[in-house]
Design a protein around this motif. Sequence first.
Motif, mmCIF file in Angstrom:
data_model
loop_
_atom_site.group_PDB
_atom_site.id
_atom_site.type_symbol
_atom_site.label_atom_id
_atom_site.label_comp_id
_atom_site.label_asym_id
_atom_site.label_seq_id
_atom_site.Cartn_x
_atom_site.Cartn_y
_atom_site.Cartn_z
ATOM 1 N N THR A 73 -0.400 10.196 -9.415
ATOM 2 C CA THR A 73 -1.302 9.128 -9.865
ATOM 3 C C THR A 73 -2.286 8.765 -8.770
ATOM 4 O O THR A 73 -3.511 8.736 -8.989
ATOM 5 C CB THR A 73 -0.493 7.888 -10.270
ATOM 6 O OG1 THR A 73 0.396 8.212 -11.342
ATOM 7 C CG2 THR A 73 -1.413 6.753 -10.705
ATOM 8 N N PHE A 74 -1.771 8.478 -7.588
ATOM 9 C CA PHE A 74 -2.639 8.081 -6.482
ATOM 10 C C PHE A 74 -3.542 9.237 -6.049
ATOM 11 O O PHE A 74 -4.711 9.027 -5.725
ATOM 12 C CB PHE A 74 -1.806 7.577 -5.307
ATOM 13 C CG PHE A 74 -1.299 6.172 -5.486
ATOM 14 C CD1 PHE A 74 -2.169 5.089 -5.461
ATOM 15 C CD2 PHE A 74 0.049 5.930 -5.689
ATOM 16 C CE1 PHE A 74 -1.708 3.793 -5.622
ATOM 17 C CE2 PHE A 74 0.518 4.630 -5.854
ATOM 18 C CZ PHE A 74 -0.364 3.564 -5.823
ATOM 19 N N PRO A 112 -2.878 13.744 1.945
ATOM 20 C CA PRO A 112 -2.888 13.245 3.327
ATOM 21 C C PRO A 112 -4.298 13.142 3.906
ATOM 22 O O PRO A 112 -4.595 12.219 4.673
ATOM 23 C CB PRO A 112 -2.051 14.296 4.077
ATOM 24 C CG PRO A 112 -1.119 14.839 3.036
ATOM 25 C CD PRO A 112 -1.937 14.883 1.779
ATOM 26 N N THR A 113 -5.182 14.078 3.554
ATOM 27 C CA THR A 113 -6.567 14.004 4.021
ATOM 28 C C THR A 113 -7.290 12.832 3.383
ATOM 29 O O THR A 113 -8.058 12.114 4.042
ATOM 30 C CB THR A 113 -7.307 15.321 3.696
ATOM 31 O OG1 THR A 113 -6.670 16.400 4.371
ATOM 32 C CG2 THR A 113 -8.771 15.247 4.120
ATOM 33 N N LEU A 114 -7.046 12.608 2.102
ATOM 34 C CA LEU A 114 -7.714 11.521 1.388
ATOM 35 C C LEU A 114 -7.357 10.155 1.966
ATOM 36 O O LEU A 114 -8.165 9.224 1.910
ATOM 37 C CB LEU A 114 -7.354 11.568 -0.095
ATOM 38 C CG LEU A 114 -7.973 12.733 -0.886
ATOM 39 C CD1 LEU A 114 -7.249 12.916 -2.219
ATOM 40 C CD2 LEU A 114 -9.460 12.488 -1.111
ATOM 41 N N ALA A 169 -7.278 3.393 0.054
ATOM 42 C CA ALA A 169 -5.964 4.022 -0.113
ATOM 43 C C ALA A 169 -4.871 3.123 0.449
ATOM 44 O O ALA A 169 -4.956 2.687 1.600
ATOM 45 C CB ALA A 169 -5.939 5.373 0.582
ATOM 46 N N PRO A 170 -3.816 2.832 -0.327
ATOM 47 C CA PRO A 170 -2.729 1.978 0.175
ATOM 48 C C PRO A 170 -2.042 2.598 1.388
ATOM 49 O O PRO A 170 -1.797 3.807 1.433
ATOM 50 C CB PRO A 170 -1.772 1.888 -1.016
ATOM 51 C CG PRO A 170 -2.628 2.160 -2.215
ATOM 52 C CD PRO A 170 -3.637 3.170 -1.753
ATOM 53 N N GLY A 171 -1.721 1.766 2.363
ATOM 54 C CA GLY A 171 -1.128 2.264 3.591
ATOM 55 C C GLY A 171 0.248 2.860 3.433
ATOM 56 O O GLY A 171 0.655 3.713 4.229
ATOM 57 N N TYR A 172 0.978 2.445 2.399
ATOM 58 C CA TYR A 172 2.355 2.930 2.247
ATOM 59 C C TYR A 172 2.434 4.367 1.724
ATOM 60 O O TYR A 172 3.518 4.954 1.683
ATOM 61 C CB TYR A 172 3.154 2.012 1.312
ATOM 62 C CG TYR A 172 2.501 1.733 -0.025
ATOM 63 C CD1 TYR A 172 2.510 2.672 -1.053
ATOM 64 C CD2 TYR A 172 1.875 0.520 -0.258
ATOM 65 C CE1 TYR A 172 1.908 2.410 -2.275
ATOM 66 C CE2 TYR A 172 1.264 0.251 -1.475
ATOM 67 C CZ TYR A 172 1.293 1.194 -2.484
ATOM 68 O OH TYR A 172 0.699 0.925 -3.691
#
Length: 268
Positions: free
Chosen positions: A160-161, A181-183, A190-193
């Motif tokens: 989803t993310f 990971p690049t995004l 982008a949420p930090g978690y």
Amino acid sequence: MTAPSTTGLPDLRPVLAGQRRPLVFATVSGAHLYGFPSRDSDIDVRGAHLLPVEDLIGLREGEETFSRMWDRGAFGLAAEMDLVTHDLRKFARLMLRRNGYVLEQLLSPLVVHTTAAHAELTALAPLVLTRHHAHHYRGFAATQWRLYERTGELKPLLYTFRALLTGIHLMRTGEICAHLPTLLGRVAEAPGYLAELIEAKAAAEHAPVPASEAPDADRLRADTEALHTVLAGARDASALPDRPGGHDALHDLVVRVRKAAGRPTAQT
């Protein structure tokens, strides 16, 4: 597209060597491309093949879409592998639709087999991008979110993310990046978690979302809804065109490659 690491992927060329139709290209997609494979993740290989002219103009229709699966252990594979390819004409038609999935396959840096025609398709990819590819990524994210709600698994949550962030980045830059990971370093919202969830995904393909690594369900829902809003806004502000280009160039490529005698010459 930013290249994910090929570390851990076996040599898949012997598996593809026996295909009945010549391959235009074959790349690895799925979790390996998205940057969060598990130890037991399947290997998803996607690409395009070339049917002979007689299969398109005669009474016996050729396979415009071909799929096959190999079980763990075949050719020494440590995981299951599935292959899906489309005839070059069908693949070109899919490129002209708002289908980010086929463009991710085409541009995947995890290349198993390539030809000159693959390089030409890759060069034409930027011409077909439109602001309406945002609909593809919003729709895919919504589907994966519903799957997450039914299963509670980490995989569809990351899908989803990944879809939402890929869409946002595409609308803002005109670049397709499917590597989560690049995004995380390219999309400020982008949420930090997510970094911790990517790390947790390495343990198992169908593991539940670890309570210790993720916020509660209400926070996850709010974050995905916020990213949907960001993606919609990025679409409205995008410099990408409303309609795809490159139709004539793709037509010429398909005709030229089809007419050419013999198999495409592989570049290894």
